[in-house]
Design a protein around this motif. Structure first.
Motif, PDB file in Angstrom:
ATOM      1  N   GLY A 155       0.708  -1.219   0.122  1.00  0.00           N
ATOM      2  CA  GLY A 155      -0.005  -0.052   0.194  1.00  0.00           C
ATOM      3  C   GLY A 155       0.678   1.443  -0.124  1.00  0.00           C
ATOM      4  N   TRP A 156       0.375   2.237   0.287  1.00  0.00           N
ATOM      5  CA  TRP A 156       1.086   3.710   0.105  1.00  0.00           C
ATOM      6  C   TRP A 156       1.914   3.805   1.487  1.00  0.00           C
ATOM      7  CZ3 TRP A 156       0.989   6.500  -4.136  1.00  0.00           C
ATOM      8  CH2 TRP A 156      -0.095   6.604  -5.046  1.00  0.00           C
ATOM      9  N   GLU A 157       1.029   3.660   2.531  1.00  0.00           N
ATOM     10  CA  GLU A 157       1.817   4.115   3.829  1.00  0.00           C
ATOM     11  C   GLU A 157       3.070   3.089   4.280  1.00  0.00           C
ATOM     12  OE1 GLU A 157       1.333   6.854   5.249  1.00  0.00           O
ATOM     13  OE2 GLU A 157      -0.150   7.216   3.988  1.00  0.00           O
ATOM     14  N   GLN A 158       2.995   1.673   3.656  1.00  0.00           N
ATOM     15  CA  GLN A 158       4.054   0.724   4.118  1.00  0.00           C
ATOM     16  C   GLN A 158       4.966   0.651   3.008  1.00  0.00           C
ATOM     17  OE1 GLN A 158       4.711   0.167   7.516  1.00  0.00           O
ATOM     18  NE2 GLN A 158       3.130   1.350   7.800  1.00  0.00           N
ATOM     19  N   ALA A 159       4.785   1.248   2.075  1.00  0.00           N
ATOM     20  CA  ALA A 159       5.715   0.661   0.640  1.00  0.00           C
ATOM     21  C   ALA A 159       7.047   0.731   0.954  1.00  0.00           C
ATOM     22  CB  ALA A 159       5.098   1.963  -0.232  1.00  0.00           C
ATOM     23  N   LEU A 160       7.694   1.676   1.388  1.00  0.00           N
ATOM     24  CA  LEU A 160       9.313   1.628   1.426  1.00  0.00           C
ATOM     25  C   LEU A 160       9.674   1.410   2.751  1.00  0.00           C
ATOM     26  CD1 LEU A 160       9.695   5.058  -0.695  1.00  0.00           C
ATOM     27  CD2 LEU A 160      10.087   2.731  -1.329  1.00  0.00           C
ATOM     28  N   SER A 161       9.306   0.338   3.337  1.00  0.00           N
ATOM     29  CA  SER A 161       9.411  -0.192   4.582  1.00  0.00           C
ATOM     30  C   SER A 161      10.526  -1.178   4.670  1.00  0.00           C
ATOM     31  CB  SER A 161       8.256  -0.936   5.260  1.00  0.00           C
ATOM     32  OG  SER A 161       7.709  -1.883   4.450  1.00  0.00           O
ATOM     33  N   GLN A 162      10.959  -1.585   5.885  1.00  0.00           N
ATOM     34  CA  GLN A 162      11.975  -2.693   5.914  1.00  0.00           C
ATOM     35  C   GLN A 162      11.164  -4.126   5.379  1.00  0.00           C
ATOM     36  OE1 GLN A 162      14.911  -2.767   7.136  1.00  0.00           O
ATOM     37  NE2 GLN A 162      15.195  -4.948   6.852  1.00  0.00           N
ATOM     38  N   GLU A 163       9.903  -4.206   5.291  1.00  0.00           N
ATOM     39  CA  GLU A 163       9.156  -5.315   4.753  1.00  0.00           C
ATOM     40  C   GLU A 163       9.518  -5.296   3.384  1.00  0.00           C
ATOM     41  OE1 GLU A 163       4.716  -6.895   3.867  1.00  0.00           O
ATOM     42  OE2 GLU A 163       4.999  -5.076   4.794  1.00  0.00           O
ATOM     43  N   LEU A 164       9.899  -4.365   2.624  1.00  0.00           N
ATOM     44  CA  LEU A 164      10.252  -4.363   1.031  1.00  0.00           C
ATOM     45  C   LEU A 164      11.583  -4.800   1.180  1.00  0.00           C
ATOM     46  CD1 LEU A 164       9.731  -3.469  -1.778  1.00  0.00           C
ATOM     47  CD2 LEU A 164      10.497  -1.128  -1.352  1.00  0.00           C
ATOM     48  N   THR A 165      12.353  -4.334   1.843  1.00  0.00           N
ATOM     49  CA  THR A 165      13.866  -4.712   1.987  1.00  0.00           C
ATOM     50  C   THR A 165      13.944  -6.178   1.988  1.00  0.00           C
ATOM     51  OG1 THR A 165      14.552  -2.551   2.846  1.00  0.00           O
ATOM     52  CG2 THR A 165      15.951  -4.226   3.017  1.00  0.00           C
ATOM     53  N   VAL A 166      13.232  -6.669   2.880  1.00  0.00           N
ATOM     54  CA  VAL A 166      13.430  -8.270   3.138  1.00  0.00           C
ATOM     55  C   VAL A 166      12.696  -8.988   2.038  1.00  0.00           C
ATOM     56  CG1 VAL A 166      12.303  -9.948   4.660  1.00  0.00           C
ATOM     57  CG2 VAL A 166      12.976  -7.882   5.848  1.00  0.00           C
ATOM     58  N   LYS A 167      11.645  -8.281   1.508  1.00  0.00           N
ATOM     59  CA  LYS A 167      11.196  -9.176   0.118  1.00  0.00           C
ATOM     60  C   LYS A 167      12.223  -8.936  -0.895  1.00  0.00           C
ATOM     61  CE  LYS A 167       6.369  -8.058   0.588  1.00  0.00           C
ATOM     62  NZ  LYS A 167       5.419  -7.397   0.017  1.00  0.00           N
ATOM     63  N   LEU A 168      12.799  -7.784  -1.006  1.00  0.00           N
ATOM     64  CA  LEU A 168      13.830  -7.662  -2.195  1.00  0.00           C
ATOM     65  C   LEU A 168      15.234  -8.576  -1.848  1.00  0.00           C
ATOM     66  CD1 LEU A 168      13.716  -3.997  -2.895  1.00  0.00           C
ATOM     67  CD2 LEU A 168      12.971  -5.763  -4.191  1.00  0.00           C
ATOM     68  N   SER A 169      15.365  -8.653  -0.733  1.00  0.00           N
ATOM     69  CA  SER A 169      16.568  -9.430  -0.113  1.00  0.00           C
ATOM     70  C   SER A 169      16.287 -10.819  -0.796  1.00  0.00           C
ATOM     71  CB  SER A 169      16.784  -9.305   1.284  1.00  0.00           C
ATOM     72  OG  SER A 169      18.053 -10.100   1.677  1.00  0.00           O
ATOM     73  N   LYS A 170      15.115 -11.467  -0.172  1.00  0.00           N
ATOM     74  CA  LYS A 170      14.891 -12.916  -0.595  1.00  0.00           C
ATOM     75  C   LYS A 170      14.720 -13.110  -2.169  1.00  0.00           C
ATOM     76  CE  LYS A 170      12.204 -13.706   3.635  1.00  0.00           C
ATOM     77  NZ  LYS A 170      10.990 -14.081   4.305  1.00  0.00           N
ATOM     78  N   ILE A 171      14.336 -12.213  -2.960  1.00  0.00           N
ATOM     79  CA  ILE A 171      14.166 -12.303  -4.483  1.00  0.00           C
ATOM     80  C   ILE A 171      15.619 -12.387  -4.840  1.00  0.00           C
ATOM     81  CG2 ILE A 171      13.485 -11.123  -6.447  1.00  0.00           C
ATOM     82  CD1 ILE A 171      10.997 -10.102  -4.916  1.00  0.00           C
TER      83      ILE A 171
END
Length: 162
Positions: A41-57
């Motif tokens: 979503g808009w509010e949580q877009a650039l979060s640590q959650e994104l960084t973790v997903k990118l790391s796994k990918i």
């Protein structure tokens, strides 16, 4: 090969990703992942959650392994079910946050596309609708803070303007 294309909203990242995808498809298997599909979503877009997903990918990609990915559905404002993403020779990550430190550290060739904020805003509104104006103005503040903290522009391999 891992490529990441970053820069402010409306700078031309998706256009460059499509061009590179066409070029690499002549000699290799290619996959493009758009950050819009990974944001929460808009509010949580650039979060640590994104960084973790990118790391796994990128870990899966760099090992030549398939991986599962749940894409964000902007209509329902939640993630769809995970789908299997097959390993490819070339992975292109595209969008705000694509060339963040975890991606640079994974050996990606990184691109930064710069554009003035008012031009980027107008491009996004023309493309996605003027009803998003207030959300996009807030987004520009979030992305700028992310870029400053991450030092994205300063650390990309290739710098372009649009």
């Amino acid at each position: 090969m891992l490529l990441a294309i970053d820069g402010p909203a409306g700078s031309g990242k998706t256009t460059l990703a499509a061009k590179l995808e066409r070029e690499y498809q002549l000699t290799a298997t290619v996959q493009v992942i758009h950050m819009d599909d990974l944001y929460n979503g808009w509010e949580q877009a650039l979060s640590q959650e994104l960084t973790v997903k990118l790391s796994k990918i990128v870990q899966a990609h760099n090992c030549g392994k398939d991986f599962y990915l749940a894409k964000f559905n902007w209509a329902t404002m939640k993630f769809d079910e995970e789908v299997l993403m097959l390993a490819t020779e070339v992975l292109i990550l595209e969008g705000v946050g694509a060339a963040q430190k975890v991606i640079r550290d994974a050996g990606a060739m990184t691109y930064w596309i710069e554009t003035p904020a008012e031009i980027g805003l107008q491009r996004v509104l023309d493309r996605d609708g003027h009803h998003l104006r207030d959300l996009m103005l807030k987004w520009q503040t979030h992305q700028d803070a992310h870029f400053r903290m991450d030092k994205t522009a300063e650390n990309c391999d290739v710098k372009l303007t649009s």
